[in-house]
Scaffold this motif. Structure first.
Motif, PDB file in Angstrom:
ATOM      1  N   MET A 147       0.741  -1.268   0.089  1.00 55.41           N
ATOM      2  CA  MET A 147      -0.126   0.162  -0.153  1.00 55.41           C
ATOM      3  C   MET A 147       0.727   1.043  -0.376  1.00 55.41           C
ATOM      4  N   ALA A 148       2.042   1.014   0.813  1.00 51.07           N
ATOM      5  CA  ALA A 148       3.119   1.849   1.032  1.00 51.07           C
ATOM      6  C   ALA A 148       3.551   2.882  -0.594  1.00 51.07           C
ATOM      7  N   VAL A 149       3.708   1.727  -1.615  1.00 50.54           N
ATOM      8  CA  VAL A 149       4.312   1.355  -2.783  1.00 50.54           C
ATOM      9  C   VAL A 149       3.284   2.432  -3.130  1.00 50.54           C
ATOM     10  N   GLU A 150       2.333   2.256  -3.751  1.00 53.02           N
ATOM     11  CA  GLU A 150       1.052   2.734  -4.375  1.00 53.02           C
ATOM     12  C   GLU A 150       0.780   4.302  -3.791  1.00 53.02           C
ATOM     13  N   LEU A 151       0.913   4.561  -3.058  1.00 48.36           N
ATOM     14  CA  LEU A 151       0.528   5.521  -2.579  1.00 48.36           C
ATOM     15  C   LEU A 151       2.087   6.192  -2.196  1.00 48.36           C
ATOM     16  N   LEU A 152       2.941   6.031  -1.989  1.00 44.40           N
ATOM     17  CA  LEU A 152       4.271   7.359  -2.716  1.00 44.40           C
ATOM     18  C   LEU A 152       4.276   7.355  -4.452  1.00 44.40           C
ATOM     19  N   ALA A 256      11.623  -2.044   2.242  1.00 46.04           N
ATOM     20  CA  ALA A 256      10.421  -1.656   2.656  1.00 46.04           C
ATOM     21  C   ALA A 256      10.075  -0.995   3.875  1.00 46.04           C
ATOM     22  N   GLN A 257      11.184  -1.327   5.151  1.00 47.36           N
ATOM     23  CA  GLN A 257      10.634  -0.444   5.927  1.00 47.36           C
ATOM     24  C   GLN A 257      10.771   1.074   5.582  1.00 47.36           C
ATOM     25  N   LYS A 258      11.923   1.300   4.976  1.00 44.15           N
ATOM     26  CA  LYS A 258      12.073   2.362   4.396  1.00 44.15           C
ATOM     27  C   LYS A 258      10.834   3.110   3.643  1.00 44.15           C
ATOM     28  N   VAL A 259       9.925   2.656   2.748  1.00 47.61           N
ATOM     29  CA  VAL A 259       9.067   2.874   1.836  1.00 47.61           C
ATOM     30  C   VAL A 259       7.472   2.647   3.201  1.00 47.61           C
ATOM     31  N   LEU A 260       7.394   2.015   4.390  1.00 49.60           N
ATOM     32  CA  LEU A 260       6.698   2.150   5.461  1.00 49.60           C
ATOM     33  C   LEU A 260       7.038   3.807   6.041  1.00 49.60           C
ATOM     34  N   GLU A 261       8.415   3.550   6.811  1.00 46.04           N
ATOM     35  CA  GLU A 261       8.738   5.431   7.161  1.00 46.04           C
ATOM     36  C   GLU A 261       8.798   6.363   6.457  1.00 46.04           C
ATOM     37  N   ASP A 262       8.541   6.257   5.081  1.00 40.92           N
ATOM     38  CA  ASP A 262       8.305   7.476   4.131  1.00 40.92           C
ATOM     39  C   ASP A 262       6.504   7.953   4.511  1.00 40.92           C
ATOM     40  N   THR A 263       5.644   6.524   4.605  1.00 41.24           N
ATOM     41  CA  THR A 263       4.265   6.639   3.965  1.00 41.24           C
ATOM     42  C   THR A 263       3.721   7.222   5.363  1.00 41.24           C
ATOM     43  N   PHE A 264       3.893   6.418   6.356  1.00 40.87           N
ATOM     44  CA  PHE A 264       2.899   6.400   7.168  1.00 40.87           C
ATOM     45  C   PHE A 264       4.020   6.686   8.432  1.00 40.87           C
ATOM     46  N   ARG A 265       2.425   7.057   9.590  1.00 40.55           N
ATOM     47  CA  ARG A 265       3.111   7.455  11.285  1.00 40.55           C
ATOM     48  C   ARG A 265       2.149   6.366  11.878  1.00 40.55           C
ATOM     49  N   HIS A 279       0.440   2.579  19.742  1.00 36.53           N
ATOM     50  CA  HIS A 279       1.621   2.723  18.505  1.00 36.53           C
ATOM     51  C   HIS A 279       1.663   0.913  18.051  1.00 36.53           C
ATOM     52  N   SER A 280       0.177   0.501  17.372  1.00 34.87           N
ATOM     53  CA  SER A 280       0.078  -0.769  16.936  1.00 34.87           C
ATOM     54  C   SER A 280      -0.701  -0.108  16.243  1.00 34.87           C
ATOM     55  N   GLY A 281      -0.563   0.850  14.948  1.00 33.46           N
ATOM     56  CA  GLY A 281      -1.553   0.738  14.022  1.00 33.46           C
ATOM     57  C   GLY A 281      -0.635   1.791  12.427  1.00 33.46           C
ATOM     58  N   TYR A 282      -0.807   1.273  11.483  1.00 35.47           N
ATOM     59  CA  TYR A 282      -0.175   2.702  10.552  1.00 35.47           C
ATOM     60  C   TYR A 282      -1.100   3.497  10.264  1.00 35.47           C
ATOM     61  N   PHE A 283      -0.678   4.700   9.834  1.00 36.12           N
ATOM     62  CA  PHE A 283      -2.170   5.688   9.530  1.00 36.12           C
ATOM     63  C   PHE A 283      -0.582   6.653   8.682  1.00 36.12           C
ATOM     64  N   PRO A 284      -1.846   7.111   7.249  1.00 37.99           N
ATOM     65  CA  PRO A 284      -0.890   7.626   5.944  1.00 37.99           C
ATOM     66  C   PRO A 284       0.103   8.889   6.794  1.00 37.99           C
ATOM     67  N   ARG A 285       0.987   9.238   6.469  1.00 42.19           N
ATOM     68  CA  ARG A 285       1.461  10.413   7.490  1.00 42.19           C
ATOM     69  C   ARG A 285       0.636  11.939   6.587  1.00 42.19           C
ATOM     70  N   ALA A 286       0.859  13.236   6.912  1.00 37.91           N
ATOM     71  CA  ALA A 286       0.197  14.270   7.145  1.00 37.91           C
ATOM     72  C   ALA A 286       0.612  14.461   5.566  1.00 37.91           C
ATOM     73  N   GLU A 287       1.545  14.387   5.317  1.00 35.88           N
ATOM     74  CA  GLU A 287       2.129  15.074   3.746  1.00 35.88           C
ATOM     75  C   GLU A 287       0.484  14.403   2.384  1.00 35.88           C
ATOM     76  N   LEU A 288       0.019  13.142   3.323  1.00 36.36           N
ATOM     77  CA  LEU A 288      -0.393  12.313   2.269  1.00 36.36           C
ATOM     78  C   LEU A 288      -2.263  12.618   2.304  1.00 36.36           C
ATOM     79  N   ALA A 289      -2.007  12.935   3.262  1.00 41.28           N
ATOM     80  CA  ALA A 289      -3.805  13.495   3.665  1.00 41.28           C
ATOM     81  C   ALA A 289      -4.604  13.404   2.674  1.00 41.28           C
ATOM     82  N   ALA A 290      -4.842  14.010   1.212  1.00 41.55           N
ATOM     83  CA  ALA A 290      -5.417  14.268   0.332  1.00 41.55           C
ATOM     84  C   ALA A 290      -5.456  12.713  -0.211  1.00 41.55           C
ATOM     85  N   HIS A 291      -5.150  11.456   0.314  1.00 40.98           N
ATOM     86  CA  HIS A 291      -5.563  10.222   0.021  1.00 40.98           C
ATOM     87  C   HIS A 291      -5.557   9.089   1.344  1.00 40.98           C
TER      88      HIS A 291
END
Lengths: 359, 77
Positions: A147-152, A256-265, A279-291
């Motif tokens: 999912m992170a790959v596609e969001l990035l 994959a860890q880098k892609v996760l870090e760039d995409t999710f908080r 600390h148990s869920g991935y959510f899109p970072r603020a800069e990806l709020a549009a998606h």
């Protein structure tokens, strides 16, 4: 073509089973795995029948759709009722939420589509530019990088994701502190470990003095991981080890860890039956709020109910109750018409138990 | 959900590879495996290759079990 058939060879199964019996030496041992695919292998290969009676092999919270909060599904139902297109994996469609399911909404005319991967959800968005497409992104660390790959990559404007993505190690820690829960060794999930690495469980092994072994998904992988846990117990060790060496690395997949870090908080997330875990869920970072569907759409207050009256999925999911203890099992709750989330997918403990020939 | 299957990489073009799953061919996203080469085995989850699979490591595991089987046979004698 390399094939893994040797990892099902009965000759080795007998040797491993004997060795497990010898190492366990009549002790009461409780081994917990946290992966629905492991439970599938265990039940359908009859692994429990190869273990001494004193070894209790229990399924923990390893089925992503079983631990997805009803709130996440209720949000998706709100969106489909507004005329948006909902896309998700097949299992998610059938999970009961507070008063409906995505499948029931589809019968009522909702546009709900099943895909194999997030790239197919992007395709749906491209083909329907005049519609909003919301991908209900459910999964663990294994699925989150896709999912992170596609969001990035920069998805179309009409695409957003409603994440229900969870991290396994925080849930293992919560288990350790649950009333009635005990464990002598964890079989850690092989494909989650592909991403995060076996090092990620080191602190749990050390802090709680519990052996952790990452295992593959062939029947002999599971037997070997049990043997490795028993060997640790016998030698008085509690470490994070790797049985699935043909695939898993101690450090995991760094790209994959880098892609996760760039995409999710990483933030607190609600788990069905377990409550909110820090600390148990991935959510899109603020800069990806549009998606991010949670940012893009407004939701009314949802009085979501995770566990419907009579259901014991919240106990089954952490391994403190057996599906057979549930009065609804096989009666009101069946795979064709699941009442609780654990009866839905091929990774749900109740569904597997219902279909297994061995247990 | 965390099901992933092994396949052999047959060709690579940018972010995608053709992967052979024992006769069934599928296009797979390989962004998560930098430096991947044709002829390597990969583990694929929801259409994305998430790791390489190393047959030589599988052989080591099987060799260990062979050794255990031999020892068990000797003990029986």
């Amino acid at each position: 073509m390399f094939n893994q058939n040797e990892f099902r060879n009965a000759k080795y199964a007998k040797v491993l089973s004997n060795e497990i019996c010898r190492l366990n030496d009549g002790r009461q041992t409780r081994i917990v795995h946290v992966c629905g695919t492991h439970e599938h292998t265990i039940s359908h290969s009859g692994i429990r029948s190869l273990l001494p009676r004193e070894i209790d092999l229990v399924a923990g919270p390893g089925c992503p759709v079983c631990v997805s909060a009803a709130e996440d599904i209720d949000m998706a139902i709100e969106l489909v009722r507004k005329g948006h297109i909902i896309v998700s994996f097949g299992d998610m469609i059938r999970v009961p939420s507070t008063s409906s399911s995505l499948g029931k909404e589809r019968v009522r005319g909702g546009d709900i589509r099943v895909v194999y991967g997030p790239n197919e959800a992007i395709e749906v968005a491209r083909k329907n530019p005049d519609k909003e497409i919301v991908f209900v992104g459910v999964g663990f660390e294994t699925t989150a990088p896709a999912m992170a790959v596609e969001l990035l990559k920069g998805p179309p404007e009409n695409f957003s994701i409603l994440t229900s993505l969870k991290l396994v190690p925080p849930a293992m820690e919560i288990l350790m502190n649950q009333d009635g829960f005990s464990v002598d060794g964890f079989i850690t999930p092989g494909h989650v470990s592909v991403i995060i690495g076996t090092n990620a469980y080191g602190s749990i092994a050390e802090k709680y003095k519990v052996p952790c072994v990452a295992a593959g998904f062939e029947p002999l992988d599971v037997l070997e991981s049990i043997r490795m846990i028993l060997l640790q117990i016998e030698e008085g060790r509690a470490e994070s080890e790797n049985e699935y060496t043909r695939v898993v690395r101690p450090e995991g997949n760094l790209a994959a860890q880098k892609v996760l870090e760039d995409t999710f908080r990483i933030d607190a997330a609600p788990w069905r039956g377990l409550g909110v875990i820090a600390h148990s869920g991935y959510f899109p970072r603020a800069e990806l709020a549009a998606h991010d569907a949670r940012e893009k759409f407004e939701f009314p207050p949802l009085d979501s109910v995770d566990i419907l009256p009579g259901c014991i999925c919240h106990k089954v999911v952490i391994g403190i109750a057996d599906p057979m203890e549930c009065p609804l099992f096989g009666k009101r709750c069946v795979p064709e018409n699941p009442y609780g989330p654990c009866m839905v997918g091929y990774e749900g403990t109740c569904r597997i138990r219902h279909e297994s020939k061995f247990d | 959900m965390c099901l992933a299957v092994p396949g052999l990489v047959e060709s690579i073009e940018d972010d995608y590879a053709d992967v052979d799953f024992g006769g069934v061919r599928k296009k797979v996203c390989v962004t998560l495996l930098p430096g991947l080469e044709v002829g390597e085995y990969v583990i694929v989850h929801t259409g994305y290759a998430i790791e390489r699979m190393k047959p030589e490591e599988a052989k080591k595991t099987l060799a260990l079990w062979d050794e255990m089987a031999e020892m068990a046979a000797k003990m029986e004698k």
